[in-house]
Design a protein around this motif. Sequence first.
Motif, short mmCIF file in Angstrom:
data_model
loop_
_atom_site.label_atom_id
_atom_site.label_comp_id
_atom_site.label_asym_id
_atom_site.label_seq_id
_atom_site.Cartn_x
_atom_site.Cartn_y
_atom_site.Cartn_z
N GLU A 158 0.75 -1.21 0.01
CA GLU A 158 0.23 -0.18 -0.05
C GLU A 158 1.00 1.39 0.12
O GLU A 158 1.75 1.59 0.90
CB GLU A 158 -0.82 0.11 1.29
N ILE A 159 0.92 1.94 -1.14
CA ILE A 159 1.78 3.10 -1.36
C ILE A 159 1.34 4.47 -0.74
O ILE A 159 0.15 4.72 -1.18
CB ILE A 159 2.36 3.11 -2.72
N PRO A 160 1.73 4.85 0.26
CA PRO A 160 1.16 6.03 1.00
C PRO A 160 1.65 7.37 0.39
O PRO A 160 2.41 8.26 0.93
CB PRO A 160 1.67 6.10 2.38
N ASN A 161 1.25 7.64 -0.85
CA ASN A 161 1.62 8.86 -1.64
C ASN A 161 1.34 10.09 -1.02
O ASN A 161 1.98 11.01 -1.19
CB ASN A 161 1.24 8.47 -3.12
N SER A 162 0.04 10.08 -0.28
CA SER A 162 -0.54 11.34 0.08
C SER A 162 0.39 11.86 1.20
O SER A 162 0.76 13.13 1.50
CB SER A 162 -1.90 11.21 0.54
N ASP A 163 1.14 10.79 2.17
CA ASP A 163 1.88 11.24 3.23
C ASP A 163 3.32 11.45 2.62
O ASP A 163 4.18 12.11 3.20
CB ASP A 163 1.78 10.25 4.27
N TYR A 164 3.74 10.89 1.72
CA TYR A 164 5.18 10.81 1.19
C TYR A 164 5.22 11.09 -0.45
O TYR A 164 5.32 10.08 -1.29
CB TYR A 164 5.81 9.42 1.38
N PRO A 165 4.68 12.17 -0.96
CA PRO A 165 4.83 12.58 -2.35
C PRO A 165 5.67 12.38 -3.17
O PRO A 165 5.61 12.50 -4.32
CB PRO A 165 4.09 13.98 -2.14
N TRP A 166 6.90 12.31 -2.53
CA TRP A 166 8.12 11.92 -3.14
C TRP A 166 8.44 10.78 -3.59
O TRP A 166 9.12 10.21 -4.56
CB TRP A 166 9.40 12.29 -2.25
N LEU A 167 7.46 9.65 -3.17
CA LEU A 167 7.52 8.22 -3.86
C LEU A 167 7.22 8.33 -5.18
O LEU A 167 6.44 9.03 -5.67
CB LEU A 167 6.54 7.34 -2.77
N PRO A 168 8.25 7.20 -5.84
CA PRO A 168 7.59 7.30 -7.20
C PRO A 168 6.45 6.91 -7.82
O PRO A 168 5.73 6.21 -6.94
CB PRO A 168 8.81 6.25 -7.78
N ALA A 169 5.80 7.52 -8.73
CA ALA A 169 4.41 7.30 -9.06
C ALA A 169 4.26 5.72 -9.82
O ALA A 169 5.35 4.88 -10.14
CB ALA A 169 4.02 7.85 -10.39
N ASN A 170 3.24 5.08 -9.39
CA ASN A 170 2.77 3.58 -9.88
C ASN A 170 3.91 2.59 -9.50
O ASN A 170 4.38 1.69 -9.71
CB ASN A 170 3.05 3.59 -11.59
N LEU A 171 4.47 2.92 -8.13
CA LEU A 171 5.16 1.82 -7.37
C LEU A 171 4.38 0.58 -6.93
O LEU A 171 3.46 1.00 -6.32
CB LEU A 171 5.99 2.74 -6.16
N PRO A 172 4.69 -0.42 -7.29
CA PRO A 172 3.91 -1.57 -7.10
C PRO A 172 4.03 -1.78 -5.34
O PRO A 172 3.03 -2.40 -4.81
CB PRO A 172 4.33 -2.89 -7.77
N PHE A 173 5.30 -1.74 -4.90
CA PHE A 173 5.58 -2.02 -3.51
C PHE A 173 6.83 -1.23 -3.01
O PHE A 173 7.44 -0.45 -3.87
CB PHE A 173 5.40 -3.42 -2.95
N LEU A 174 6.99 -1.41 -1.89
CA LEU A 174 8.00 -0.33 -1.09
C LEU A 174 9.44 -0.97 -0.90
O LEU A 174 10.29 -0.24 -0.37
CB LEU A 174 7.63 0.03 0.44
N GLU A 175 9.70 -1.82 -1.93
CA GLU A 175 10.81 -2.64 -1.79
C GLU A 175 12.07 -1.28 -2.18
O GLU A 175 11.90 -0.37 -2.87
CB GLU A 175 11.00 -3.55 -2.98
N GLY A 176 12.87 -1.44 -1.27
CA GLY A 176 14.08 -0.37 -1.50
C GLY A 176 13.95 0.88 -0.84
O GLY A 176 14.96 1.65 -0.48
N PHE A 177 12.90 1.17 -0.42
CA PHE A 177 12.33 2.61 0.18
C PHE A 177 12.29 2.44 1.83
O PHE A 177 12.00 3.44 2.46
CB PHE A 177 11.26 3.23 -0.45
N LEU A 178 12.39 1.00 2.34
CA LEU A 178 12.38 1.30 3.69
C LEU A 178 13.72 0.96 4.32
O LEU A 178 14.54 0.07 3.98
CB LEU A 178 11.42 -0.37 3.92
#
Length: 371
Positions: A158-178
């Motif tokens: 579940e990609i929390p783009n609203s809280d972390y708008p810098w996350l890449p668009a259309n990311l399927p999961f958070l691998e690498g960003f944890l």
Amino acid sequence: MKIAKSFARFSFFLALVGVALGLSAWRAQAWWSFASSPMTPQATADQGKRILIQIPQGTSAQQIGQELEAAGLIRSAKAWDVLARWMMWQDPDGGFQAGNYELSTGDSLQSIANTIWNGQVAQRSFTIPEGWSMKQMANYFEKQGYFKAKDFLAAASEIPNSDYPWLPANLPFLEGFLYPDTYQIEAGSAITPKQVIRQMLNRFEQVALPLYNKNRANTNLSLLQWVTLASIVEKEAVIPSERGMISGVFHNRLKKNMTLGSDPTVEYALGVQQTPENPLTYAQVATPSPYNTYVTPGLPPTPIAAPGVASLKATLNPEATDYLYFVARYDGSHVFSRTLAEHESAQGKIRDRVDAQAQKEQQKTPQKTGN
């Protein structure tokens, strides 16, 4: 004569009052000394029993004392009340704080009061090593008793783009960003996968994101590409001094439109882990997958692990080199080559050495004999 007798009686009365007051003061001091002492004798205070106690929001000082006495942490709730009133008189703006506290029967009344007054809640920690995948994290949390692995993986999808708008668009999961690091959580409190994930995303935002933004003008990699390549560098590099060189090789191959040819991407795609005794097979290396960088040009669609800051930096600042290949020696180091012929020669020599060592070990193993 009467005046003398009256004075004598008055003096005797004052003496009695003095004795009574002195006796009361002595008894009060003795009571306080006992009531404020640790439940575990001072000589063995370090062996005191540790008890986790929860203080909900809005709990009165008197209630705290009663709970501490019931838990066997203090000798007297009345002594607690006396101390609590004294502390509140000294610091009207302060107060006892809610939270989970790990207290010891070897602690004095004053020590316990200071701990709760200062909000020194009990902490437990979890550590995520650099190079771990989300699956490894999930299994770790389940083994530690935090929550089920499947719940963590579901939350990480579940990609929390609203809280972390810098996350890449259309990311399927958070691998690498944890972000891999050691984290503190309050002991005794219920913790959810989402809470853990937010802690890790916050750390990425604090540590990694500023690094990328600072060097954005010096790289042609997007945020997703940067983290993806850094995750491969993280999995390949064992010796810190080689990290920049490995990054340089990958950058060279990308510039020449060569496949990256990274074993960890194949392992990630197939969910396997090679060893010196059981290296990847030709069939595995040839298995089609967006993550298999032997058969698919460019970078994988997502990172394959959690890169640490050293690999993130090395990916932004690759070492200048004309090497295009490297192969692991299985001792953490690598042999770097400029041409395919040099690379294949190095591979052969390393394979021969591994096979010779395996044969040597086999000869050392006692052989079973028949009766």
